[in-house]
Design a protein around this motif. Structure first.
Motif, PDB file in Angstrom:
ATOM      1  N   GLY A   1       0.814  -1.213   0.000  1.00 28.17           N
ATOM      2  CA  GLY A   1       0.000   0.000   0.000  1.00 28.17           C
ATOM      3  C   GLY A   1       0.846   1.261   0.000  1.00 28.17           C
ATOM      4  O   GLY A   1       0.478   2.275  -0.603  1.00 28.17           O
ATOM      5  N   THR A   2       1.989   1.204   0.677  1.00 25.89           N
ATOM      6  CA  THR A   2       2.865   2.368   0.736  1.00 25.89           C
ATOM      7  C   THR A   2       3.395   2.724  -0.662  1.00 25.89           C
ATOM      8  O   THR A   2       3.403   3.900  -1.045  1.00 25.89           O
TER       9      THR A   2
ATOM     10  N   ASP B   1      -6.146   7.676   0.436  1.00 23.31           N
ATOM     11  CA  ASP B   1      -5.536   6.552   1.119  1.00 23.31           C
ATOM     12  C   ASP B   1      -6.679   5.626   1.550  1.00 23.31           C
ATOM     13  O   ASP B   1      -7.287   5.806   2.610  1.00 23.31           O
TER      14      ASP B   1
ATOM     15  N   GLU C   1      -7.278   1.040   4.149  1.00 29.57           N
ATOM     16  CA  GLU C   1      -8.051   0.298   5.144  1.00 29.57           C
ATOM     17  C   GLU C   1      -9.495   0.082   4.716  1.00 29.57           C
ATOM     18  O   GLU C   1     -10.288  -0.479   5.473  1.00 29.57           O
TER      19      GLU C   1
ATOM     20  N   SER D   1      -4.383  -1.291   0.434  1.00 33.30           N
ATOM     21  CA  SER D   1      -3.355  -2.203   0.961  1.00 33.30           C
ATOM     22  C   SER D   1      -3.919  -3.610   1.147  1.00 33.30           C
ATOM     23  O   SER D   1      -5.083  -3.773   1.521  1.00 33.30           O
TER      24      SER D   1
ATOM     25  N   LYS E   1      -4.838  -6.349   7.047  1.00 35.21           N
ATOM     26  CA  LYS E   1      -5.974  -5.650   6.440  1.00 35.21           C
ATOM     27  C   LYS E   1      -7.158  -6.599   6.258  1.00 35.21           C
ATOM     28  O   LYS E   1      -7.071  -7.777   6.577  1.00 35.21           O
TER      29      LYS E   1
HETATM   30  C1  LIG Z   1      -1.740  -0.303   6.010  1.00 36.32           C
HETATM   31  C2  LIG Z   1      -1.753   1.125   5.652  1.00 36.32           C
HETATM   32  C3  LIG Z   1      -0.905   1.671   4.669  1.00 36.32           C
HETATM   33  C4  LIG Z   1       0.251   0.938   4.069  1.00 36.32           C
HETATM   34  O1  LIG Z   1       0.010  -0.266   3.513  1.00 36.32           O
HETATM   35  P1  LIG Z   1       1.201  -1.341   3.428  1.00 36.32           P
HETATM   36  O2  LIG Z   1       0.607  -2.353   2.493  1.00 36.32           O
HETATM   37  O3  LIG Z   1       1.421  -1.853   4.802  1.00 36.32           O
HETATM   38  O4  LIG Z   1       2.393  -0.660   2.852  1.00 36.32           O
HETATM   39  C5  LIG Z   1      -1.044   3.000   4.329  1.00 36.32           C
HETATM   40  N1  LIG Z   1      -1.951   3.782   4.912  1.00 36.32           N
HETATM   41  C6  LIG Z   1      -2.771   3.312   5.874  1.00 36.32           C
HETATM   42  C7  LIG Z   1      -3.752   4.240   6.479  1.00 36.32           C
HETATM   43  C8  LIG Z   1      -2.692   1.987   6.288  1.00 36.32           C
HETATM   44  O5  LIG Z   1      -3.487   1.545   7.263  1.00 36.32           O
END
Ligand SMILES: *Cc1c(COP(=O)(O)O)cnc(C)c1O
Length: 379
Positions: free
Chosen positions: A72-73, A185, A188, A209, A214
């Motif tokens: 997700g990042t 974003d 979640e 993500s 998740k």
């Molecule tokens: C989990 C999460 C991310 C990042 O996702 P990853 O797959 O762990 O890199 C970004 N923003 C929020 C709000 C998250 O909860």
């Protein structure tokens, strides 16, 4: 004094053993698809499960395009780059989020600006955003200039906290007026809707993500969603080392990233996606029973905001004050029930402590009171 809560959670999860906050569940074709993937030898970044995953996400969310990423990042990082965020720019986000939101901004060599959340949604407040922009910015040549720093505010990243949608249509409207690109974003909020439309599809791009904690998981992975064909193509290109397609030549036409999702991970998440509706139903039931239980208690259960449908990824309660919160955390964790306070505000972290902030009263209020409670799917 929170014994009734502990009893209720143990009864709900039918165990007196340790109850985690959120654990993945594999109830479908996960093993079958993983075996298929291994047998095919296409375990790495190319393969039919990656294509299938992208198709399924586009169909599910209603976005025209979906591009799989390593997490997700990286999905957030690329989305920001595609909005033109560059060194020296500024990006507005909420202080109440997981650190990855702000890390992605920093990877672009941009600086975050923190604007308050709403108490009801726990996501970015469109009113606070409007107020901040009115007081601190001016629009010149179709760019939003921060009067204090002289820098361009290029993008805004609202986040749908715990799967509860923020007032994303108002946020997009405000940002449009100020020529600020919106990257949602939606890490979640897979399965969460605002006014009947899937979260992550309101902004220019959305990032989801599929990390292990998740709502469903690829082990590790992410996805960019967008309706813009050109952006989708660019996203695919720079997440796959910017290789120019050719039968044998290895040529790359810009700095790219190895942000691909391996086919193995895609195989896992395709199986998970097939059961997403079941998962959502199960989580809705759990949220409902929490809602009824806490109805006549001193503790407030965080419900889905109006005009929205939550995936109830992580259930949360709001305690009376910080002391109550601390006693609740102590009591439940000692009793084998994993509970966790909401994140420390981003503007308090060492890396972001010099960031510009609006008034953050609601974020501060929530930081002192919100606790996540066990939220796994019950079989
Ligand atoms: C989990 C999460 C991310 C990042 O996702 P990853 O797959 O762990 O890199 C970004 N923003 C929020 C709000 C998250 O909860």
């Amino acid at each position: 004094m929170f014994q009734d809560t502990v009893d209720f959670i143990q009864a709900t999860f039918r165990t007196t053993k340790f109850i985690p906050l959120h654990e993945p569940k594999f109830i479908g074709s996960e093993k079958k698809y993983l075996n298929e993937c291994i047998d095919s030898t296409f375990v790495s970044s190319v393969g039919k499960f990656v294509d299938k995953f992208e198709e399924m996400i586009a169909k599910y969310t209603g976005a025209k395009y979906a591009v799989a990423t390593s997490n997700g990042t990286s999905a957030l990082h690329i989305s920001l780059l595609l909005c033109g965020v560059e060194s020296g720019d500024e990006v507005i986000t909420q202080p109440l989020t997981f650190v990855a939101t702000c890390n992605a901004i920093d990877y672009c060599n941009a600086k975050p600006i923190f604007v308050d959340v709403d108490r009801e949604t726990t996501g970015l407040s469109s009113d606070a955003l409007k107020e901040f922009l009115e007081e601190n910015t001016t629009v010149k040549n179709d760019q939003c200039i921060n009067i204090k720093t002289g820098k361009v505010i290029r993008a805004c990243v609202p986040m749908h906290t715990f799967g509860h949608a923020c007032q994303i249509d108002d946020i997009v409207e405000v940002c449009d007026k100020y020529h600020i690109a919106v990257v949602e974003d939606a890490a979640e909020s897979l399965g969460s809707y605002y006014k009947g439309k899937h979260t992550g599809t309101f902004g220019k791009l959305g990032a989801i993500s599929f990390n292990g904690n998740k709502i469903i998981t690829s082990g590790g992975g992410g996805c960019i969603i967008t309706d813009d064909e050109i952006l989708a193509k660019k996203a695919k290109h720079i997440t796959t080392t910017a290789k120019v397609p050719h039968k044998w030549e290895y040529t790359h036409d810009e700095i790219g990233y190895n942000y691909r999702m391996p086919n193995l991970n895609a195989a896992l998440v395709v199986a998970q996606l097939e059961n997403l509706d079941k998962v959502l139903e199960n989580k809705q039931e759990l949220a409902n029973s929490y809602k009824y239980f806490f109805e006549d208690k001193e503790i407030n259960f965080l419900k889905e905001p109006k005009d929205s449908r939550s995936n109830y990824w992580l259930n949360a309660v709001v305690l009376k004050d910080k002391n109550e919160r601390d006693s609740f955390l102590e009591f439940t964790n000692t009793g084998g029930i994993m509970t966790r306070p909401i994140w420390t505000l981003m503007n308090k972290l060492e890396m972001f402590k010099d960031s510009q902030c609006g008034k953050l009263d609601n974020a501060q209020w929530l930081e002192e009171r919100v606790v996540n409670i066990p939220s796994s799917v019950r079989l």
